[in-house]
Design an enzyme around this catalytic site. Structure first.
Site, mmCIF file in Angstrom:
data_model
loop_
_atom_site.group_PDB
_atom_site.id
_atom_site.type_symbol
_atom_site.label_atom_id
_atom_site.label_comp_id
_atom_site.label_asym_id
_atom_site.label_seq_id
_atom_site.Cartn_x
_atom_site.Cartn_y
_atom_site.Cartn_z
ATOM 1 N N GLY A 203 28.054 50.397 41.453
ATOM 2 C CA GLY A 203 29.388 50.843 41.027
ATOM 3 C C GLY A 203 30.375 49.722 40.781
ATOM 4 O O GLY A 203 31.560 49.894 41.021
ATOM 5 N N THR A 204 29.855 48.588 40.294
ATOM 6 C CA THR A 204 30.798 47.518 39.930
ATOM 7 C C THR A 204 30.523 47.083 38.496
ATOM 8 O O THR A 204 29.367 47.032 38.061
ATOM 9 C CB THR A 204 30.715 46.306 40.891
ATOM 10 O OG1 THR A 204 31.523 45.244 40.351
ATOM 11 C CG2 THR A 204 29.313 45.810 41.126
ATOM 12 N N GLN B 280 33.997 45.049 47.138
ATOM 13 C CA GLN B 280 35.231 44.603 46.477
ATOM 14 C C GLN B 280 36.319 45.649 46.684
ATOM 15 O O GLN B 280 37.447 45.457 46.266
ATOM 16 C CB GLN B 280 34.981 44.417 44.977
ATOM 17 C CG GLN B 280 33.940 43.369 44.659
ATOM 18 C CD GLN B 280 33.440 43.510 43.230
ATOM 19 O OE1 GLN B 280 33.994 42.915 42.306
ATOM 20 N NE2 GLN B 280 32.401 44.288 43.023
ATOM 21 N N CYS C 6 53.430 40.441 56.680
ATOM 22 C CA CYS C 6 54.685 39.839 56.212
ATOM 23 C C CYS C 6 54.388 38.657 55.289
ATOM 24 O O CYS C 6 53.541 37.825 55.605
ATOM 25 C CB CYS C 6 55.483 39.379 57.434
ATOM 26 S SG CYS C 6 56.900 38.350 57.035
ATOM 27 N N HIS D 267 37.714 41.514 49.039
ATOM 28 C CA HIS D 267 39.049 41.616 48.424
ATOM 29 C C HIS D 267 40.081 42.171 49.400
ATOM 30 O O HIS D 267 41.129 42.659 48.991
ATOM 31 C CB HIS D 267 38.990 42.477 47.150
ATOM 32 C CG HIS D 267 38.285 41.786 46.019
ATOM 33 N ND1 HIS D 267 37.966 42.411 44.835
ATOM 34 C CD2 HIS D 267 37.826 40.514 45.882
ATOM 35 C CE1 HIS D 267 37.352 41.552 44.026
ATOM 36 N NE2 HIS D 267 37.244 40.402 44.640
HETATM 37 P P1 OAD Z 1 35.682 48.318 37.777
HETATM 38 O O1 OAD Z 1 36.713 49.361 37.530
HETATM 39 O O2 OAD Z 1 35.739 47.077 37.002
HETATM 40 O O3 OAD Z 1 34.233 48.926 37.491
HETATM 41 C C1 OAD Z 1 33.818 50.136 38.043
HETATM 42 C C2 OAD Z 1 32.371 50.334 37.661
HETATM 43 O O4 OAD Z 1 31.931 51.532 38.258
HETATM 44 C C3 OAD Z 1 32.132 50.462 36.160
HETATM 45 O O5 OAD Z 1 31.004 49.671 35.813
HETATM 46 C C4 OAD Z 1 31.833 51.956 35.965
HETATM 47 O O6 OAD Z 1 30.912 52.176 34.927
HETATM 48 C C5 OAD Z 1 31.214 52.286 37.300
HETATM 49 N N1 OAD Z 1 31.327 53.696 37.723
HETATM 50 C C6 OAD Z 1 32.337 54.569 37.510
HETATM 51 N N2 OAD Z 1 32.091 55.734 38.105
HETATM 52 C C7 OAD Z 1 30.900 55.605 38.751
HETATM 53 C C8 OAD Z 1 30.096 56.455 39.566
HETATM 54 N N3 OAD Z 1 30.461 57.690 39.867
HETATM 55 N N4 OAD Z 1 28.934 55.951 40.057
HETATM 56 C C9 OAD Z 1 28.530 54.703 39.759
HETATM 57 N N5 OAD Z 1 29.238 53.848 38.995
HETATM 58 C C10 OAD Z 1 30.403 54.290 38.495
HETATM 59 O O7 OAD Z 1 35.669 48.054 39.343
HETATM 60 P P2 OAD Z 1 35.095 46.797 40.126
HETATM 61 O O8 OAD Z 1 33.825 46.317 39.540
HETATM 62 O O9 OAD Z 1 35.127 47.170 41.558
HETATM 63 O O10 OAD Z 1 39.888 43.094 41.967
HETATM 64 O O11 OAD Z 1 36.219 45.739 39.850
HETATM 65 C C11 OAD Z 1 36.118 44.492 40.453
HETATM 66 C C12 OAD Z 1 37.475 43.973 40.794
HETATM 67 O O12 OAD Z 1 38.292 43.950 39.623
HETATM 68 C C13 OAD Z 1 38.274 44.848 41.757
HETATM 69 O O13 OAD Z 1 37.970 44.627 43.109
HETATM 70 C C14 OAD Z 1 39.663 44.432 41.463
HETATM 71 C C15 OAD Z 1 39.588 44.465 39.945
HETATM 72 O O14 OAD Z 1 40.510 43.779 39.294
HETATM 73 C C16 OAD Z 1 41.106 42.774 42.476
HETATM 74 O O15 OAD Z 1 42.027 43.553 42.544
HETATM 75 C C17 OAD Z 1 41.197 41.366 42.961
#
Ligand code: OAD
Length: 262
Positions: A201-202, A115, A141, A133
């Site tokens: 990490g999501t 993502q 553009c 994403h």
């Molecule tokens: P998030 O910011 O929602 O979540 C990040 C995750 O990583 C959380 O569960 C944290 O606990 C975890 N985390 C933080 N530091 C870490 C580390 N060092 N090791 C392991 N885990 C860690 O990010 P995403 O899940 O990527 O979409 O968010 C999904 C989507 O929501 C993104 O792609 C974006 C956002 O809105 C769009 O922009 C369309």
């Protein structure tokens, strides 16, 4: 199913995940902002510091925000772009690149479905990366969709006019936009053939990525979570290892190395 493991006792899940990787024929790894956190890139849901701290990323990453205030959104993406360009992949990215190579030597396949828009998996050496994403490393553009090489995009004026009468925007997917068809097709193809699925990490809250685990479960794949914190999928995965992915993934690779050599 192993319980969600405490930070002090990660050895058992790490061994278990390594042994599943050793036996797996087709692996899908879904990554999110957490895997890039140790490179110095902010996640979406952790509080940001500095210039952009007062803005909610969830409100800026939308087509509505761009239409309403293209200058603000373009400045934010330009800032995110320069940060992504200036940081380095961390041991978590490198471990996944190494895993792909290792599996390939045994005729096993691995797909990273990310993502993230930062390009760090590719910079670490991962080959099969599906960017659901999009990417911040290409801009196009708004009027014609024509992409421009980055060194020809002028980041002096915001919003950035394109020569076709539109504006330049990053090739990322915003809330309110469709995910790229080809990327989704590749993702579902990989999911439908996988026997091991890792979520790394999501926060597992944004769809459709949050539901990929269900597809993997439906085809009988084992499921794993590697995350600093518990998430909504922690209770349903077959094994969860909680800690920084930049530490856990290299430890898994160490264990896997011992299994492969034995
Ligand atoms: P998030 O910011 O929602 O979540 C990040 C995750 O990583 C959380 O569960 C944290 O606990 C975890 N985390 C933080 N530091 C870490 C580390 N060092 N090791 C392991 N885990 C860690 O990010 P995403 O899940 O990527 O979409 O968010 C999904 C989507 O929501 C993104 O792609 C974006 C956002 O809105 C769009 O922009 C369309």
């Amino acid at each position: 199913m192993c319980s969600v493991c405490s930070a002090v006792d990660q050895h058992e899940p790490i061994q278990r995940i390594a042994s599943w990787l050793h036996d797996a024929r087709s692996v899908v790894i879904l990554t999110g902002a957490g895997i890039s956190a140790e490179s110095g890139l902010a996640t979406f849901r952790d509080p940001e510091e500095g210039l952009w701290a007062k803005y909610d990323p969830m409100e800026l990453a939308t087509i509505a925000a761009f239409n309403r205030d293209p200058e603000l959104v373009t400045r934010w993406y330009h800032w995110r772009f320069t940060k992504a360009r200036d940081v380095e992949p961390n041991p978590g990215h490198h471990a996944l690149a190494c895993l792909e190579q290792r599996l390939a030597t045994r005729d096993r396949s691995m797909t990273v479905v990310t993502q993230n828009v930062d390009g760090l998996h590719q910079r670490a050496g991962s080959k099969r990366v599906v960017e659901i994403h999009g990417t911040i490393l290409r801009w196009r553009c708004t009027k014609t969709g024509a992409e421009k090489p980055l060194d020809e995009v002028s980041f002096d004026v915001f919003p950035i006019p394109s020569e076709h009468g539109g504006l330049m925007r990053p090739c990322v997917v915003w809330f309110g936009e469709m995910l790229p068809e080809q990327a989704l097709a590749e993702t579902f193809d990989a999911l439908e053939h996988c026997d091991l699925f890792l979520s790394v990490g999501t926060s597992a809250t944004v769809h459709p990525a949050a539901s990929f685990i269900e597809v993997a479960r439906a085809v009988g794949a084992k499921t794993v979570e590697i995350n600093r914190d518990p998430t909504p999928i922690s209770e349903i995965v077959d094994c969860a290892a909680h800690g920084p992915s930049g530490e856990i993934l290299p430890q898994i690779m160490n264990e896997l190395g011992q299994l492969d050599d034995s």
